[in-house]
Write a protein that holds these residues in place. Sequence first.
Motif, short mmCIF file in Angstrom:
data_model
loop_
_atom_site.label_atom_id
_atom_site.label_comp_id
_atom_site.label_asym_id
_atom_site.label_seq_id
_atom_site.Cartn_x
_atom_site.Cartn_y
_atom_site.Cartn_z
N ASP A 196 -25.20 59.42 52.86
CA ASP A 196 -23.98 58.64 52.60
C ASP A 196 -23.26 58.20 53.87
OD1 ASP A 196 -24.29 58.82 49.90
OD2 ASP A 196 -23.16 60.71 49.75
N ILE A 197 -23.41 58.96 54.96
CA ILE A 197 -22.64 58.64 56.17
C ILE A 197 -23.35 57.57 56.99
CG2 ILE A 197 -21.56 60.94 56.25
CD1 ILE A 197 -23.52 61.62 58.55
N PRO A 198 -22.62 56.86 57.88
CA PRO A 198 -23.24 55.81 58.70
C PRO A 198 -24.35 56.35 59.62
CG PRO A 198 -20.85 55.60 58.73
CD PRO A 198 -21.16 56.91 58.06
N LEU A 199 -25.33 55.49 59.87
CA LEU A 199 -26.47 55.86 60.72
C LEU A 199 -26.43 55.09 62.04
CD1 LEU A 199 -29.33 55.86 58.04
CD2 LEU A 199 -27.96 57.81 58.85
N VAL A 200 -26.89 55.76 63.09
CA VAL A 200 -26.82 55.20 64.45
C VAL A 200 -28.23 55.06 65.02
CG1 VAL A 200 -25.93 55.60 66.79
CG2 VAL A 200 -24.60 56.37 64.80
N LEU A 201 -28.43 53.94 65.73
CA LEU A 201 -29.71 53.72 66.39
C LEU A 201 -29.50 53.76 67.91
CD1 LEU A 201 -32.67 52.91 65.49
CD2 LEU A 201 -32.05 50.59 66.14
N HIS A 202 -30.10 54.76 68.54
CA HIS A 202 -30.06 54.81 70.01
C HIS A 202 -31.25 54.03 70.54
CE1 HIS A 202 -27.04 58.06 71.10
NE2 HIS A 202 -26.91 57.87 69.81
N GLY A 203 -31.14 53.56 71.80
CA GLY A 203 -32.26 52.86 72.40
C GLY A 203 -32.47 51.46 71.82
N GLY A 204 -31.37 50.71 71.65
CA GLY A 204 -31.48 49.35 71.11
C GLY A 204 -32.17 48.39 72.06
N SER A 205 -32.00 48.61 73.37
CA SER A 205 -32.55 47.68 74.36
C SER A 205 -34.07 47.61 74.30
CB SER A 205 -32.13 48.10 75.77
OG SER A 205 -30.75 47.94 75.93
N GLY A 206 -34.58 46.39 74.41
CA GLY A 206 -36.04 46.19 74.45
C GLY A 206 -36.70 46.33 73.09
N THR A 207 -35.90 46.61 72.05
CA THR A 207 -36.47 46.83 70.72
C THR A 207 -36.79 45.49 70.05
OG1 THR A 207 -35.24 48.90 70.57
CG2 THR A 207 -36.03 48.00 68.51
#
Length: 292
Positions: A196-207
């Motif tokens: 239910d809680i928000p999700l975070v994506l680390h390492g966005g660069s170069g993706t």
Amino acid sequence: MLVSMAEILKDAKKRNYGVAAPNIFNKETIEAAYEAADELKSPVILDFAGLKDQEIITEISKYYERKYPHVVAALNLDHGGSYEEIVAAIRAGFTSVMIDRSKLPYKQNVEEVKEIVKIAHHVGVSVEAELGHVGMGYEYESTRDSGLTKPEEAINYIEKTGVDCLAVAVGTSHGTYSGEPHLEFELLEKLNSMIDIPLVLHGGSGTGDENLKKAVKIGIQKVNLFTDLSNAGLGVLKDYLMIDRTKMEHDRELGEFGNKNANLIETFLKGTEGYKQALKHYMTLFESNGKC
Ligand SMILES: [Zn+2]
């Protein structure tokens, strides 16, 4: 207005968009983040890593909060390490802290995060933690699979710790990837449907834009960015520093030849310009523009 990160991400989850979280580290990058947010009417999360300069960063952020009272921003400690570092950030005025215990055994991870949640929630500060492990780009191929987040474990983790948002490992990596990034969209879908809680994506660069856009559509509400913003800044700076020989003059005082159009003040401005443009690109890609 500086608010808790939980508040920003709850709205992002409700309205299905993502919020860019640029790593900021000085007056110029904080200013660029505020300007980008102001120009696009987008929320922004200022991610700052480290213990040193926490108070300076808070004061600069508060200055821009007064300058842009309508901009909705959070000041988040990125990858909080020691207990001292996290408590100092809360005391300095950060509105959110990330506690990264993803390398520890599960039980210890839960215990340490739970304690920080208890402290932070008492003073209205939200907490991000990481389960599974997002590794470094240079070792991407060898570490990617072993670090992926397990959905059942994630549910148990959220219940036990009480964190406000969770950084998940779904195939991204910090820094520059060695090899092609491949994301686990099915896993992300599953995590999103169960959590239910928000999700975070680390390492966005170069993706890659397509991957990130899809990840946000499926259920990521915060995307951490540094390397791409840094590279964009360096790109503009390199162009600026390219020597134009028609503008070279002999400096009589120094007895040297130099590019008369380059100076240190301009150099900082040029680097920040590229950083800001790249940040605006991502805000638009994640569809956070026009949301506040
Ligand atoms: Zn990270």
